[in-house]
Design an enzyme around this catalytic site. Structure first.
Site, PDB file in Angstrom:
ATOM      1  CB  ALA A 207      -0.898  -0.018   1.227  1.00 38.38           C
ATOM      2  CG  ASN A 208       0.024   4.662  -1.897  1.00 39.89           C
ATOM      3  OD1 ASN A 208      -0.721   5.508  -1.432  1.00 39.89           O
ATOM      4  ND2 ASN A 208      -0.243   4.014  -3.038  1.00 39.89           N
ATOM      5  NE  ARG A 209       4.894   7.026   4.497  1.00 36.42           N
ATOM      6  CZ  ARG A 209       5.088   6.336   5.616  1.00 36.42           C
ATOM      7  NH1 ARG A 209       4.130   6.246   6.508  1.00 36.42           N
ATOM      8  NH2 ARG A 209       6.233   5.742   5.835  1.00 36.42           N
TER       9      ARG A 209
END
Ligand code: CTP
Length: 406
Positions: A207-209
């Site tokens: 995932a990412n932020r």
């Protein structure tokens, strides 16, 4: 219909036989995309049930200053409104409004607002023609209040004469005149938001932020300007009223959803943080740790492959007049990198942010961006909340559209 998309309308209903027509007006407003907050006077409750309006409007009916969830409902309702319509308006409410007497929630809201107000009087002919009522109407008109005169026809008790509430469709048309549609009315805007999640196994993802907040703000802004908005998102935040949400998780699902909605779209804003790479192999069950070694066999390293580049694919099949907007999170050479991306992906506008700066981009409530468009000087938008950034982005989109259609 999106004629009133994103518009907040307070619908005041007074106690008169014509109160039943407010139900039809409420339905017309909601169908046109407006957010309708109804207020009923206590007399109105003798004519229609609260449940009727609560069921049809966008929020439950408000009736008093004292038992609302909000401690100051009149100021909140008055401040949030783009317009207040009172249909029907009785002689009593006209009098209180003209005299500045805030004796109930409706009159308090009328006095606490700076929004345009439309009153639609309805009463018996004798009352309508009474000098007190006519003087109150003249006072209100002089102060800029819009008055939709009653029509002649059958009144309560079988009498015939002036005083009948204007037809709901006529009131609706008047409201539309008072609330001109936004500069994106008639367009279809597709917005993507949030970070994609690429599965490794049944429970683990890459995932990412990204929080999705900037994409949601853009969807809300486009909606408020009258566009029909499709929001394709990996996160579910408060969906702006009138916006269609399509939930996705992976880059491939986002690509499929974009393929479905973007072909006919006039504007596509790729605000999502799409994973560039995904695991080549994913497991549909949870991969277990080897108790002896403490290692998840098969997860010592993860082979990755490229995801579809959704924005580049859109750029490759761009229709004439379609406006494509991409985002670029950079840590250096902001404008040069944005300009290169603009060309490479064949898009019209890149919203570039330097994610190395404080308060900017991923997860923050604020953002600071540079808008890079073809053949135009870059526009720097300083640190501001994400809705203000969204306004600047949509201003730039409207400008690009005006160039391409003239
Ligand atoms: N984007 C996309 N599909 C992808 C990756 C990115 O549609 N698979 C879109 C994003 O939504 C965003 C823009 O492209 O609008 C961001 O591009 P970015 O990932 O920064 O571009 P790259 O070409 O990967 O450049 P770099 O990695 O050098 O920053």
């Amino acid at each position: 219909m999106t004629l009133l998309n994103g518009k907040h309308i307070v619908l005041g209903v007074c106690g008169g036989i014509a109160a039943y027509k407010s139900v039809e007006l409420c339905r017309l407003l909601v169908d046109a995309g407006a957010h309708v907050a109804p207020i009923m006077t206590s007399d109105a409750e003798h004519f229609i049930g609260k449940v009727t309006l609560s069921a049809l409007a966008s929020e439950p009916v408000h009736t008093t200053l004292w038992d609302d969830a909000d401690p100051i409902p009149h100021t909140r309702l008055g401040q949030r409104a783009d317009l207040i319509v009172v249909a029907p308006t009785t002689a009593r409410v006209l009098g209180a409004y003209a005299a500045g007497i805030s004796s109930d929630l409706l009159t308090a809201t009328l006095i606490a607002t700076r929004a345009p107000v439309l009153v639609c009087p309805a009463m018996h002919t004798e009352m309508w023609e009474h000098p007190a009522v006519q003087e109150n109407i003249a006072t209100l008109r002089r102060r800029g209040v819009n008055v939709l005169d009653p029509e002649s026809g059958r009144l309560a008790g079988g009498d015939i004469g002036a005083g009948r509430l204007a037809d709901p469709q006529r009131i609706f048309d008047e409201i539309v005149q008072l609330l001109p549609p936004g500069d994106l009315y008639g367009t279809h805007v597709v917005v993507t938001a949030g970070g994609t999640r690429e599965p490794i196994d049944a429970v683990r993802v890459i995932a990412n932020r990204s929080s999705g907040k900037q994409g949601y703000a853009i969807a809300a802004e486009a909606n408020a300007r009258g566009a029909k908005v499709t929001l394709i998102s990996t996160v579910e935040l408060a969906v702006p009223f009138g916006v269609t949400l399509i939930q996705v998780e992976t880059a491939q699902q986002m690509q499929d959803a974009v393929n479905m909605s973007a072909q006919q779209a006039d504007v596509v804003v790729m605000a999502a943080a799409v994973a560039d790479m995904r695991p080549v192999v994913t497991s549909t069950s949870k991969m277990k740790k080897n108790p002896k070694t403490g290692v998840i066999d098969g997860l010592e390293s993860i082979a990755l492959e490229a995801t579809p580049d959704i924005l580049a694919n859109l750029g490759a099949s761009k229709r004439v007049g379609q406006v494509l907007v991409g985002f670029a999170a950079e840590t250096e050479n902001l404008v040069a990198n944005a300009q290169a991306k603009l060309q490479r992906k064949n898009v019209d506008l890149i919203v570039a942010n330097n994610v190395a700066d404080t308060g900017v981009g991923f997860g923050h409530e604020t953002n600071a961006v540079t808008l890079v468009a073809n053949g135009a000087e870059p526009v720097v938008v300083g640190l501001s909340d994400k809705r203000s950034i969204a306004k600047s982005v949509m201003d730039a989109v409207v400008l690009i559209r005006s160039h391409s259609t003239h």
